[in-house]
Each structure stands twice: as C-alpha cells, then as structure tokens.
Design a protein around this motif. Structure first.
Motif, PDB file in Angstrom:
ATOM      1  N   PHE A   1     -65.710  28.810  93.749  1.00 29.47           N
ATOM      2  CA  PHE A   1     -65.146  27.697  92.429  1.00 29.47           C
ATOM      3  C   PHE A   1     -65.445  26.807  92.348  1.00 29.47           C
ATOM      4  N   LYS A   2     -66.278  26.226  93.893  1.00 29.22           N
ATOM      5  CA  LYS A   2     -66.941  25.098  93.357  1.00 29.22           C
ATOM      6  C   LYS A   2     -68.209  24.439  92.679  1.00 29.22           C
ATOM      7  N   LYS A   3     -68.954  26.238  92.727  1.00 30.27           N
ATOM      8  CA  LYS A   3     -69.684  26.667  91.562  1.00 30.27           C
ATOM      9  C   LYS A   3     -69.647  26.157  89.757  1.00 30.27           C
ATOM     10  N   TYR A   4     -68.124  26.393  89.392  1.00 22.10           N
ATOM     11  CA  TYR A   4     -67.814  26.237  88.169  1.00 22.10           C
ATOM     12  C   TYR A   4     -66.547  25.422  87.819  1.00 22.10           C
ATOM     13  N   GLY A   5     -67.116  24.781  89.015  1.00 25.39           N
ATOM     14  CA  GLY A   5     -66.476  22.911  88.451  1.00 25.39           C
ATOM     15  C   GLY A   5     -65.262  22.709  88.932  1.00 25.39           C
ATOM     16  N   PHE A   6     -64.055  23.510  89.955  1.00 21.94           N
ATOM     17  CA  PHE A   6     -62.799  23.452  89.728  1.00 21.94           C
ATOM     18  C   PHE A   6     -62.931  22.906  91.047  1.00 21.94           C
ATOM     19  N   LYS A   7     -61.824  22.537  91.601  1.00 24.46           N
ATOM     20  CA  LYS A   7     -61.340  21.808  92.597  1.00 24.46           C
ATOM     21  C   LYS A   7     -61.278  21.883  93.829  1.00 24.46           C
ATOM     22  N   ASP A   8     -60.534  23.382  93.850  1.00 19.36           N
ATOM     23  CA  ASP A   8     -60.529  24.445  95.022  1.00 19.36           C
ATOM     24  C   ASP A   8     -59.913  26.068  94.010  1.00 19.36           C
ATOM     25  N   LYS A   9     -59.450  27.045  94.725  1.00 21.00           N
ATOM     26  CA  LYS A   9     -59.219  27.870  94.031  1.00 21.00           C
ATOM     27  C   LYS A   9     -58.245  28.008  92.858  1.00 21.00           C
ATOM     28  N   SER A  10     -57.372  27.533  93.515  1.00 19.60           N
ATOM     29  CA  SER A  10     -55.968  27.470  93.219  1.00 19.60           C
ATOM     30  C   SER A  10     -56.463  26.991  91.603  1.00 19.60           C
ATOM     31  N   ALA A  11     -56.776  25.484  91.826  1.00 15.73           N
ATOM     32  CA  ALA A  11     -57.254  25.332  90.315  1.00 15.73           C
ATOM     33  C   ALA A  11     -57.940  26.048  89.328  1.00 15.73           C
ATOM     34  N   MET A  12     -58.580  27.097  89.575  1.00 13.13           N
ATOM     35  CA  MET A  12     -59.435  28.144  89.013  1.00 13.13           C
ATOM     36  C   MET A  12     -58.442  29.175  89.025  1.00 13.13           C
ATOM     37  N   LEU A  13     -57.803  29.910  89.687  1.00 14.50           N
ATOM     38  CA  LEU A  13     -56.855  30.265  89.069  1.00 14.50           C
ATOM     39  C   LEU A  13     -55.999  30.283  87.866  1.00 14.50           C
ATOM     40  N   ARG A  14     -55.722  29.312  87.903  1.00 10.21           N
ATOM     41  CA  ARG A  14     -54.855  28.190  87.256  1.00 10.21           C
ATOM     42  C   ARG A  14     -54.971  28.516  85.930  1.00 10.21           C
ATOM     43  N   THR A  15     -56.511  27.817  85.377  1.00 16.34           N
ATOM     44  CA  THR A  15     -57.235  27.921  84.493  1.00 16.34           C
ATOM     45  C   THR A  15     -57.564  29.473  83.514  1.00 16.34           C
ATOM     46  N   ALA A  16     -57.781  30.397  85.047  1.00 14.64           N
ATOM     47  CA  ALA A  16     -57.750  31.591  84.161  1.00 14.64           C
ATOM     48  C   ALA A  16     -56.928  32.271  84.128  1.00 14.64           C
ATOM     49  N   ILE A  17     -55.619  31.893  84.739  1.00 12.15           N
ATOM     50  CA  ILE A  17     -54.186  32.270  84.116  1.00 12.15           C
ATOM     51  C   ILE A  17     -54.018  31.624  83.190  1.00 12.15           C
ATOM     52  N   ASP A  18     -54.064  30.800  82.772  1.00 11.63           N
ATOM     53  CA  ASP A  18     -54.266  29.884  81.391  1.00 11.63           C
ATOM     54  C   ASP A  18     -54.286  30.287  79.878  1.00 11.63           C
ATOM     55  N   HIS A  19     -56.123  30.438  80.639  1.00 14.72           N
ATOM     56  CA  HIS A  19     -57.024  31.631  79.780  1.00 14.72           C
ATOM     57  C   HIS A  19     -56.319  32.286  79.214  1.00 14.72           C
ATOM     58  N   TYR A  20     -56.326  32.923  79.256  1.00 18.28           N
ATOM     59  CA  TYR A  20     -55.732  34.917  79.758  1.00 18.28           C
ATOM     60  C   TYR A  20     -54.273  34.572  78.622  1.00 18.28           C
TER      61      TYR A  20
END
Length: 77
Positions: A19-38
């Motif tokens: 998650f940090k590699k992609y600029g997210f503060k944590d796994k949850s932020a990355m997953l929320r973004t992925a869900i919103d995108h989908y």
C-alpha cells in the motif's frame, strides 16, 4: 467506519501489503479506493448500456425523433 472480514488469495494479499508503494496510508485506504474505483467503473458500464438502448429506441421511433428535434430547435449549436 465499519469493519469487514474477508478472504484474499496470496497474490492479492501481497499486492495489498504494498500500500505504501502506491501512496496509501494503510491497507484499508487502498482497498476503499479500489472498491470506489470498481463501483464507478460498473456505473459507467451501466450508463453506456442504457445509452445504447436509448439510441436503438431513438432510431426506430419517428415520434421520439420529432419530439427531440422540436425540443432542440432554437438552441445554439
């Protein structure tokens, strides 16, 4: 915020751990973004389906064509 428990494949878990590699503060932020995108992608696909359906209807309905022409007459081009 709500919490949920779910299962991942190993490759998905490894991806999420970056998650940090992609600029997210944590796994949850990355997953929320992925869900919103989908969700957004599904909404766009749905809108395209309806646009295609309306286009087919428009091509076959002379009354609708006339109504549309009447509505747009006088509008700037």
């Amino acid at each position: 915020m709500l919490q949920a428990k779910f299962s991942l494949k190993e490759a998905q878990s490894q991806f999420l751990n970056n998650f940090k590699k992609y600029g997210f503060k944590d796994k949850s932020a990355m997953l929320r973004t992925a869900i919103d995108h989908y969700k957004y992608k599904l909404e766009i696909e749905n809108l395209k389906k309806y646009a295609d359906l309306y286009s087919e209807i428009y091509l076959e309905d002379d009354d609708l064509k006339e109504l549309t022409e009447t509505a747009v007459s006088g509008w700037p081009e």
